[in-house]
Design a protein around this motif. Structure first.
Motif, mmCIF file in Angstrom:
data_model
loop_
_atom_site.group_PDB
_atom_site.id
_atom_site.type_symbol
_atom_site.label_atom_id
_atom_site.label_comp_id
_atom_site.label_asym_id
_atom_site.label_seq_id
_atom_site.Cartn_x
_atom_site.Cartn_y
_atom_site.Cartn_z
ATOM 1 N N PHE A 42 0.830 -1.205 0.000
ATOM 2 C CA PHE A 42 0.000 0.000 0.000
ATOM 3 C C PHE A 42 0.864 1.254 0.000
ATOM 4 O O PHE A 42 2.063 1.190 0.310
ATOM 5 C CB PHE A 42 -0.945 -0.038 1.202
ATOM 6 C CG PHE A 42 -1.847 -1.243 1.174
ATOM 7 C CD1 PHE A 42 -2.892 -1.318 0.252
ATOM 8 C CD2 PHE A 42 -1.620 -2.318 2.014
ATOM 9 C CE1 PHE A 42 -3.693 -2.455 0.189
ATOM 10 C CE2 PHE A 42 -2.426 -3.456 1.955
ATOM 11 C CZ PHE A 42 -3.459 -3.521 1.044
ATOM 12 N N VAL A 43 0.261 2.372 -0.337
ATOM 13 C CA VAL A 43 1.002 3.640 -0.358
ATOM 14 C C VAL A 43 1.562 3.909 1.048
ATOM 15 O O VAL A 43 0.931 3.544 2.045
ATOM 16 C CB VAL A 43 0.104 4.806 -0.833
ATOM 17 C CG1 VAL A 43 -0.294 4.628 -2.303
ATOM 18 C CG2 VAL A 43 -1.156 4.942 0.030
ATOM 19 N N PRO A 44 2.735 4.532 1.130
ATOM 20 C CA PRO A 44 3.383 4.691 2.436
ATOM 21 C C PRO A 44 2.528 5.448 3.451
ATOM 22 O O PRO A 44 2.539 5.109 4.644
ATOM 23 C CB PRO A 44 4.663 5.463 2.123
ATOM 24 C CG PRO A 44 4.730 5.662 0.669
ATOM 25 C CD PRO A 44 3.559 5.036 0.023
ATOM 26 N N GLU A 45 1.768 6.427 3.006
ATOM 27 C CA GLU A 45 0.966 7.213 3.950
ATOM 28 C C GLU A 45 -0.137 6.389 4.618
ATOM 29 O O GLU A 45 -0.738 6.836 5.606
ATOM 30 C CB GLU A 45 0.385 8.472 3.289
ATOM 31 C CG GLU A 45 -0.448 8.239 2.052
ATOM 32 C CD GLU A 45 0.362 8.320 0.761
ATOM 33 O OE1 GLU A 45 1.469 7.748 0.692
ATOM 34 O OE2 GLU A 45 -0.154 8.947 -0.194
ATOM 35 N N SER A 46 -0.397 5.177 4.103
ATOM 36 C CA SER A 46 -1.410 4.315 4.712
ATOM 37 C C SER A 46 -0.929 3.745 6.047
ATOM 38 O O SER A 46 -1.740 3.445 6.924
ATOM 39 C CB SER A 46 -1.760 3.160 3.776
ATOM 40 O OG SER A 46 -0.688 2.230 3.701
ATOM 41 N N GLY A 47 0.389 3.548 6.182
ATOM 42 C CA GLY A 47 0.927 2.886 7.362
ATOM 43 C C GLY A 47 0.512 1.424 7.463
ATOM 44 O O GLY A 47 0.677 0.798 8.510
ATOM 45 N N GLU A 48 -0.025 0.867 6.364
ATOM 46 C CA GLU A 48 -0.532 -0.510 6.378
ATOM 47 C C GLU A 48 0.544 -1.489 5.935
ATOM 48 O O GLU A 48 1.332 -1.197 5.037
ATOM 49 C CB GLU A 48 -1.739 -0.642 5.444
ATOM 50 C CG GLU A 48 -2.938 0.215 5.832
ATOM 51 C CD GLU A 48 -3.702 -0.347 7.031
ATOM 52 O OE1 GLU A 48 -3.558 -1.541 7.346
ATOM 53 O OE2 GLU A 48 -4.433 0.445 7.655
ATOM 54 N N LYS A 49 0.545 -2.676 6.543
ATOM 55 C CA LYS A 49 1.440 -3.754 6.119
ATOM 56 C C LYS A 49 0.957 -4.325 4.784
ATOM 57 O O LYS A 49 -0.242 -4.360 4.515
ATOM 58 C CB LYS A 49 1.435 -4.884 7.140
ATOM 59 C CG LYS A 49 2.144 -4.559 8.438
ATOM 60 C CD LYS A 49 2.521 -5.886 9.142
ATOM 61 C CE LYS A 49 2.710 -5.701 10.629
ATOM 62 N NZ LYS A 49 1.440 -5.813 11.374
ATOM 63 N N ALA A 50 1.903 -4.826 4.010
ATOM 64 C CA ALA A 50 1.560 -5.496 2.752
ATOM 65 C C ALA A 50 0.716 -6.738 3.047
ATOM 66 O O ALA A 50 0.815 -7.324 4.127
ATOM 67 C CB ALA A 50 2.828 -5.879 2.009
ATOM 68 N N ILE A 51 -0.118 -7.103 2.091
ATOM 69 C CA ILE A 51 -0.878 -8.348 2.211
ATOM 70 C C ILE A 51 -0.463 -9.278 1.076
ATOM 71 O O ILE A 51 -0.057 -8.820 -0.002
ATOM 72 C CB ILE A 51 -2.405 -8.124 2.175
ATOM 73 C CG1 ILE A 51 -2.843 -7.423 0.883
ATOM 74 C CG2 ILE A 51 -2.852 -7.321 3.405
ATOM 75 C CD1 ILE A 51 -4.348 -7.431 0.665
ATOM 76 N N ALA A 52 -0.554 -10.589 1.319
ATOM 77 C CA ALA A 52 -0.181 -11.564 0.294
ATOM 78 C C ALA A 52 -1.183 -12.710 0.306
ATOM 79 O O ALA A 52 -1.706 -13.088 1.354
ATOM 80 C CB ALA A 52 1.230 -12.072 0.532
ATOM 81 N N PHE A 53 -1.456 -13.214 -0.868
ATOM 82 C CA PHE A 53 -2.387 -14.331 -1.006
ATOM 83 C C PHE A 53 -2.031 -15.052 -2.305
ATOM 84 O O PHE A 53 -1.116 -14.624 -3.025
ATOM 85 C CB PHE A 53 -3.850 -13.823 -1.017
ATOM 86 C CG PHE A 53 -4.077 -12.664 -1.947
ATOM 87 C CD1 PHE A 53 -4.455 -12.864 -3.258
ATOM 88 C CD2 PHE A 53 -3.875 -11.357 -1.508
ATOM 89 C CE1 PHE A 53 -4.640 -11.801 -4.123
ATOM 90 C CE2 PHE A 53 -4.065 -10.280 -2.364
ATOM 91 C CZ PHE A 53 -4.453 -10.511 -3.670
ATOM 92 N N TYR A 54 -2.733 -16.159 -2.567
ATOM 93 C CA TYR A 54 -2.395 -16.969 -3.731
ATOM 94 C C TYR A 54 -3.521 -17.020 -4.738
ATOM 95 O O TYR A 54 -4.694 -16.975 -4.373
ATOM 96 C CB TYR A 54 -2.054 -18.404 -3.311
ATOM 97 C CG TYR A 54 -0.695 -18.509 -2.678
ATOM 98 C CD1 TYR A 54 0.422 -18.766 -3.464
ATOM 99 C CD2 TYR A 54 -0.525 -18.327 -1.317
ATOM 100 C CE1 TYR A 54 1.676 -18.841 -2.897
ATOM 101 C CE2 TYR A 54 0.726 -18.401 -0.740
ATOM 102 C CZ TYR A 54 1.822 -18.661 -1.542
ATOM 103 O OH TYR A 54 3.072 -18.727 -0.982
ATOM 104 N N HIS A 55 -3.131 -17.111 -6.002
ATOM 105 C CA HIS A 55 -4.099 -17.415 -7.059
ATOM 106 C C HIS A 55 -3.582 -18.612 -7.845
ATOM 107 O O HIS A 55 -2.405 -18.634 -8.246
ATOM 108 C CB HIS A 55 -4.282 -16.218 -8.001
ATOM 109 C CG HIS A 55 -5.044 -16.570 -9.230
ATOM 110 N ND1 HIS A 55 -6.381 -16.903 -9.178
ATOM 111 C CD2 HIS A 55 -4.683 -16.697 -10.529
ATOM 112 C CE1 HIS A 55 -6.788 -17.201 -10.406
ATOM 113 N NE2 HIS A 55 -5.788 -17.079 -11.238
ATOM 114 N N HIS A 56 -4.455 -19.589 -8.044
ATOM 115 C CA HIS A 56 -4.067 -20.729 -8.878
ATOM 116 C C HIS A 56 -4.257 -20.345 -10.347
ATOM 117 O O HIS A 56 -5.386 -20.144 -10.798
ATOM 118 C CB HIS A 56 -4.892 -21.972 -8.538
ATOM 119 C CG HIS A 56 -4.486 -23.173 -9.334
ATOM 120 N ND1 HIS A 56 -3.486 -24.038 -8.926
ATOM 121 C CD2 HIS A 56 -4.897 -23.611 -10.539
ATOM 122 C CE1 HIS A 56 -3.314 -24.966 -9.854
ATOM 123 N NE2 HIS A 56 -4.155 -24.728 -10.840
#
Ligand code: SLL
Length: 170
Positions: free
Chosen positions: A106-120
């Motif tokens: 996410f944009v730095p100003e969000s302060g949010e951690k990245a998220i990760a998931f899978y797609h087959h």
């Protein structure tokens, strides 16, 4: 920086892929003649249609997404592919299905951690109710593009005030 406690804000999105069978002509012209399909994996706003012909346009998630990383199978050179501007998608060719890891930063100003998931990654047009065998390429080609899309929502809990303002301004 102030968090807005008790607030959750969500953004709907879709992720997935389309795939088409390469024509014999395309395969002849390719440096990888064992490749059978061209595919596009993408992260898109849920507001736009999951259609291979509709690319970009109004579908801009970049006001809150900084980067999408598609981590491909190790058989690909440089399997970790960063996309830093919309459309957040990647087109490749190949011969096999595998799990693609999708990481959203996410944009730095969000302060949010990245998220990760899978797609087959789906290349073959079979279904559980259909034939047990994967249709041969000439049959699959006549069946047209394969689509595999998933709807989801990114939820931000207790967002920073400035990020909440940014999200609601769109
Ligand atoms: C399998 N689990 O073994 C799968 C792996 C990998 C697909 C499929 C590579 C292309 C390239 C490609 O299509 N990999 O090497 O250029 O069936």
């Amino acid at each position: 920086r102030v968090r807005v406690r008790g607030v959750s804000i969500h953004r709907p999105f879709i992720y997935g892929n389309t795939a088409t069978v390469l024509t014999p002509r395309e395969r002849d012209a390719s440096t990888s003649p064992d490749h059978t399909h061209r595919w596009t994996v993408a992260v898109r706003s849920a507001a736009s249609a999951p259609d291979a012909d509709v690319v970009g346009g109004a579908d801009d998630l970049s006001y809150f997404i900084k980067r999408v990383t598609f981590k491909l199978h190790d058989t690909y050179t440089n399997p970790s592919r960063n996309i830093d501007k919309p459309p957040f998608e990647l087109t490749e060719t190949g011969w096999g299905e595998f799990e693609i890891q999708i990481r959203i930063t996410f944009v730095p100003e969000s302060g949010e951690k990245a998220i990760a998931f899978y797609h087959h990654l789906k290349l073959h047009p079979w279904t559980l109710s259909g034939e047990p065998e994967i249709p041969p390429l000439d049959v699959a080609m006549k069946m047209g593009p394969v689509h595999a899309w998933q709807y989801d929502e990114i939820v931000f809990h207790d967002p920073y005030q400035n990020f909440l303002t940014l999200l609601t301004a769109h």
